[in-house]
Design a protein around this motif. Structure first.
Motif, PDB file in Angstrom:
ATOM      1  N   ALA A  78     -15.463 -68.867 -50.645  1.00  0.00           N
ATOM      2  CA  ALA A  78     -15.439 -68.593 -52.088  1.00  0.00           C
ATOM      3  C   ALA A  78     -16.853 -68.491 -52.642  1.00  0.00           C
ATOM      4  N   GLU A  79     -17.714 -69.423 -52.251  1.00  0.00           N
ATOM      5  CA  GLU A  79     -19.091 -69.393 -52.747  1.00  0.00           C
ATOM      6  C   GLU A  79     -19.854 -68.175 -52.219  1.00  0.00           C
ATOM      7  N   MET A  80     -19.583 -67.777 -50.990  1.00  0.00           N
ATOM      8  CA  MET A  80     -20.208 -66.574 -50.447  1.00  0.00           C
ATOM      9  C   MET A  80     -19.783 -65.344 -51.249  1.00  0.00           C
ATOM     10  N   ALA A  81     -18.494 -65.219 -51.527  1.00  0.00           N
ATOM     11  CA  ALA A  81     -17.998 -64.065 -52.278  1.00  0.00           C
ATOM     12  C   ALA A  81     -18.561 -64.062 -53.698  1.00  0.00           C
ATOM     13  N   ARG A  82     -18.564 -65.225 -54.333  1.00  0.00           N
ATOM     14  CA  ARG A  82     -19.112 -65.318 -55.693  1.00  0.00           C
ATOM     15  C   ARG A  82     -20.586 -64.914 -55.700  1.00  0.00           C
ATOM     16  N   GLY A  83     -21.354 -65.437 -54.747  1.00  0.00           N
ATOM     17  CA  GLY A  83     -22.773 -65.111 -54.668  1.00  0.00           C
ATOM     18  C   GLY A  83     -23.010 -63.629 -54.435  1.00  0.00           C
ATOM     19  N   ALA A  84     -22.205 -63.019 -53.572  1.00  0.00           N
ATOM     20  CA  ALA A  84     -22.363 -61.583 -53.308  1.00  0.00           C
ATOM     21  C   ALA A  84     -22.036 -60.762 -54.550  1.00  0.00           C
ATOM     22  N   ARG A  85     -20.993 -61.135 -55.253  1.00  0.00           N
ATOM     23  CA  ARG A  85     -20.620 -60.383 -56.461  1.00  0.00           C
ATOM     24  C   ARG A  85     -21.677 -60.563 -57.546  1.00  0.00           C
ATOM     25  N   ASP A  86     -22.064 -61.797 -57.789  1.00  0.00           N
ATOM     26  CA  ASP A  86     -23.036 -62.078 -58.847  1.00  0.00           C
ATOM     27  C   ASP A  86     -24.383 -61.414 -58.572  1.00  0.00           C
ATOM     28  N   ARG A  87     -24.829 -61.465 -57.326  1.00  0.00           N
ATOM     29  CA  ARG A  87     -26.170 -60.981 -56.991  1.00  0.00           C
ATOM     30  C   ARG A  87     -26.228 -59.479 -56.778  1.00  0.00           C
ATOM     31  N   SER A  88     -25.118 -58.869 -56.429  1.00  0.00           N
ATOM     32  CA  SER A  88     -25.120 -57.422 -56.171  1.00  0.00           C
ATOM     33  C   SER A  88     -24.807 -56.608 -57.420  1.00  0.00           C
ATOM     34  N   GLY A  89     -24.062 -57.187 -58.334  1.00  0.00           N
ATOM     35  CA  GLY A  89     -23.589 -56.439 -59.479  1.00  0.00           C
ATOM     36  C   GLY A  89     -22.332 -55.636 -59.191  1.00  0.00           C
ATOM     37  N   ALA A  90     -21.811 -55.736 -57.983  1.00  0.00           N
ATOM     38  CA  ALA A  90     -20.569 -55.038 -57.628  1.00  0.00           C
ATOM     39  C   ALA A  90     -19.389 -55.689 -58.340  1.00  0.00           C
ATOM     40  N   GLU A  91     -18.347 -54.920 -58.544  1.00  0.00           N
ATOM     41  CA  GLU A  91     -17.151 -55.458 -59.183  1.00  0.00           C
ATOM     42  C   GLU A  91     -16.302 -56.289 -58.221  1.00  0.00           C
TER      43      GLU A  91
END
Length: 160
Positions: A78-91
């Motif tokens: 969950a934290e990996m997915a959140r970090g990837a979304r937050d840091r990439s700007g992807a939806e």
């Protein structure tokens, strides 16, 4: 149409971008997506965070979660997915962390893989027990499951 082509097409139609955060698959998911013509219109970025230090520094996974649950856990996924979304700007961001093998333990057996999907609606996680089917098979099955999860997330996001 293959699953990655479907992913790219429906993401493009929905105007959604995708990011990946991988551990045990070592970039196989990002490679599968980007092999598809047109992927540049939907694929934001992918990161391979094999080491825990990389999970912390690149994705913001907490040391507390890693200590309490281990890298192969839904909490870390969950934290990996959140970090990837937050840091990439992807939806939509997908994460994969698991034990492809060989090895494992009674507590965390070979073939256990945890997934996280972060969208505007929150984060969903799941654990799949692929079993001790060999490293290559577990990694390929993990990639394929992640593609299916991203497709489902895109379809859910595209609904009014």
């Amino acid at each position: 149409m293959g699953d990655t082509a479907r992913l790219v097409n429906i993401a493009r139609e929905a105007g959604l971008r995708v990011a990946t955060a991988e551990s045990c698959t070592g970039g196989m998911l990002a490679a599968a997506i980007t092999e598809t013509p047109g992927a540049s219109s939907v694929f934001e970025w992918g990161v391979v965070t094999y080491a825990n230090a990389a999970k912390r520094s690149l994705l913001g996974v907490s040391a507390e979660s890693l200590d309490a649950h281990g890298a192969v856990s839904e909490e870390v996924a969950a934290e990996m997915a959140r970090g990837a979304r937050d840091r990439s700007g992807a939806e939509i961001a997908i994460s994969i962390t698991g034990l492809a093998g060989p090895g494992g333990s009674d507590h965390k057996p070979e073939g256990r893989v945890c997934f996280g999907v972060a969208t505007r609606n929150g984060i969903a996680t799941e654990t799949v027990e692929f079993g001790a089917r060999g490293r290559d098979t577990v990694r390929a099955l993990s990639r394929d499951r992640a593609i299916a999860l991203v497709i489902a997330a895109i379809e859910a996001q595209a609904r009014p």
